[in-house]
Design an enzyme around this catalytic site. Structure first.
Site, mmCIF file in Angstrom:
data_model
loop_
_atom_site.group_PDB
_atom_site.id
_atom_site.type_symbol
_atom_site.label_atom_id
_atom_site.label_comp_id
_atom_site.label_asym_id
_atom_site.label_seq_id
_atom_site.Cartn_x
_atom_site.Cartn_y
_atom_site.Cartn_z
ATOM 1 N N ARG A 205 -32.171 -38.438 -60.503
ATOM 2 C CA ARG A 205 -31.498 -37.264 -59.949
ATOM 3 C C ARG A 205 -32.528 -36.244 -59.446
ATOM 4 O O ARG A 205 -32.320 -35.590 -58.433
ATOM 5 C CB ARG A 205 -30.598 -36.615 -61.001
ATOM 6 C CG ARG A 205 -29.940 -35.348 -60.449
ATOM 7 C CD ARG A 205 -28.770 -34.904 -61.256
ATOM 8 N NE ARG A 205 -29.204 -34.253 -62.487
ATOM 9 C CZ ARG A 205 -28.368 -33.830 -63.418
ATOM 10 N NH1 ARG A 205 -27.075 -34.023 -63.284
ATOM 11 N NH2 ARG A 205 -28.815 -33.242 -64.495
ATOM 12 N N ARG B 49 -21.186 -33.187 -57.102
ATOM 13 C CA ARG B 49 -22.218 -33.685 -58.000
ATOM 14 C C ARG B 49 -22.668 -32.532 -58.871
ATOM 15 O O ARG B 49 -22.820 -31.411 -58.389
ATOM 16 C CB ARG B 49 -23.432 -34.193 -57.215
ATOM 17 C CG ARG B 49 -23.186 -35.454 -56.439
ATOM 18 C CD ARG B 49 -24.232 -36.503 -56.773
ATOM 19 N NE ARG B 49 -23.997 -37.091 -58.060
ATOM 20 C CZ ARG B 49 -23.529 -38.336 -58.227
ATOM 21 N NH1 ARG B 49 -23.257 -39.099 -57.211
ATOM 22 N NH2 ARG B 49 -23.357 -38.810 -59.435
ATOM 23 N N ILE B 50 -22.909 -32.839 -60.122
ATOM 24 C CA ILE B 50 -23.461 -31.822 -61.012
ATOM 25 C C ILE B 50 -24.951 -31.713 -60.697
ATOM 26 O O ILE B 50 -25.645 -32.726 -60.564
ATOM 27 C CB ILE B 50 -23.195 -32.202 -62.477
ATOM 28 C CG1 ILE B 50 -21.693 -32.090 -62.730
ATOM 29 C CG2 ILE B 50 -23.985 -31.309 -63.412
ATOM 30 C CD1 ILE B 50 -21.263 -32.543 -64.107
ATOM 31 N N HIS C 4 -14.653 -22.431 -56.614
ATOM 32 C CA HIS C 4 -13.994 -23.252 -57.634
ATOM 33 C C HIS C 4 -12.499 -22.932 -57.629
ATOM 34 O O HIS C 4 -12.120 -21.756 -57.613
ATOM 35 C CB HIS C 4 -14.597 -22.957 -59.016
ATOM 36 C CG HIS C 4 -14.008 -23.816 -60.085
ATOM 37 N ND1 HIS C 4 -14.373 -25.146 -60.254
ATOM 38 C CD2 HIS C 4 -13.043 -23.575 -61.000
ATOM 39 C CE1 HIS C 4 -13.670 -25.659 -61.248
ATOM 40 N NE2 HIS C 4 -12.856 -24.730 -61.711
HETATM 41 C C1 GRF Z 1 -11.844 -27.009 -52.891
HETATM 42 O O1 GRF Z 1 -10.631 -26.952 -53.571
HETATM 43 C C2 GRF Z 1 -12.916 -26.293 -53.653
HETATM 44 O O2 GRF Z 1 -12.443 -25.200 -54.361
HETATM 45 C C3 GRF Z 1 -13.395 -27.340 -54.615
HETATM 46 O O3 GRF Z 1 -13.344 -28.546 -53.885
HETATM 47 C C4 GRF Z 1 -12.385 -28.445 -52.840
HETATM 48 C C5 GRF Z 1 -13.119 -28.715 -51.571
HETATM 49 O O4 GRF Z 1 -12.265 -28.753 -50.454
HETATM 50 N N1 GRF Z 1 -14.693 -26.999 -55.120
HETATM 51 P P1 GRF Z 1 -12.873 -28.703 -49.015
HETATM 52 O O5 GRF Z 1 -13.833 -29.877 -48.889
HETATM 53 O O6 GRF Z 1 -13.567 -27.386 -48.839
HETATM 54 O O7 GRF Z 1 -11.715 -28.856 -48.086
#
Ligand code: GRF
Length: 194
Positions: free
Chosen positions: A67, A93-94, A111
């Site tokens: 990684r 990915r973390i 998020h």
């Molecule tokens: C979104 O719901 C975001 O909050 C989450 O992953 C999703 C990504 O959607 N982290 P997109 O690829 O931006 O359409």
């Protein structure tokens, strides 16, 4: 005004990426999108970015023995774009501590929950299962703990009778597309600081 140089990391659809690209088209927006990097070569968002004339790259973690080496390669791509700030937008990915520490204070994520509630995956289904009245999304600084960094902006939506994870996700997504460009503006102007 010198516009800050922003790279976006994606893994898929890239609708938040598209919202950031759209916002950055305004001449008075304090940031420009200089590149989009995906860990999946097939991410639909790469085509969207390229159609806007934005540099794209993809790097598969599986091609790197560790990684750390994968993330070093990502950093080299980001540095080749002279990146000031990194936006994670559905990057699945973390990230390891070295990468996070290197970009700390200069890397943000969106998020789909009202953090600190529902860190991790499958947030809409979990929120519905708990019967919460409100749900939403958070733009936050990325720190070593998963989905733990301080929030820059949040938006709330109601949970409505009959909601499914899909209908709730769609309602939240509208707000994601609104607050992510706004949070990046705050970061790029120095109004949001870690
Ligand atoms: C979104 O719901 C975001 O909050 C989450 O992953 C999703 C990504 O959607 N982290 P997109 O690829 O931006 O359409």
């Amino acid at each position: 005004m010198t516009r800050k140089r922003v790279a976006i990391l994606i893994s898929g659809r890239g609708s938040n990426m598209a919202a950031l690209i759209e916002a950055a088209r305004a001449p008075d927006y304090p940031a420009e999108i200089v590149g989009v990097l995906s860990n999946k070569a097939a991410a639909p968002g790469l085509g969207t970015a390229a159609a806007h004339g934005i540099a794209t790259a993809s790097l598969a973690q599986s091609r790197f023995p560790t990684r750390e080496l994968f993330e070093d390669a990502m950093t080299r791509v980001l540095e080749s774009w002279e990146t000031d700030y990194v936006c994670l937008a559905g990057f699945m990915r973390i990230l390891g501590a070295d990468f996070v520490n290197r970009w700390m204070g200069r890397m943000i994520n969106i998020h789909p929950s009202l953090l600190p509630a529902y860190r991790g995956l499958d947030t809409h289904r979990r929120a519905l299962a708990d019967g919460v009245a409100e749900h939403g999304c958070t733009v936050h600084f990325v720190t070593p703990g998963l989905d733990e960094g301080p929030a820059i902006l949040q938006a709330r939506v109601p949970v409505l009778p009959g909601d499914t994870p899909e209908t709730l996700a769609a309602r939240v997504l509208v707000e994601e597309h609104r607050i992510y460009p706004e949070a990046l503006r705050l970061l790029a102007t120095g109004q949001a600081r870690l």
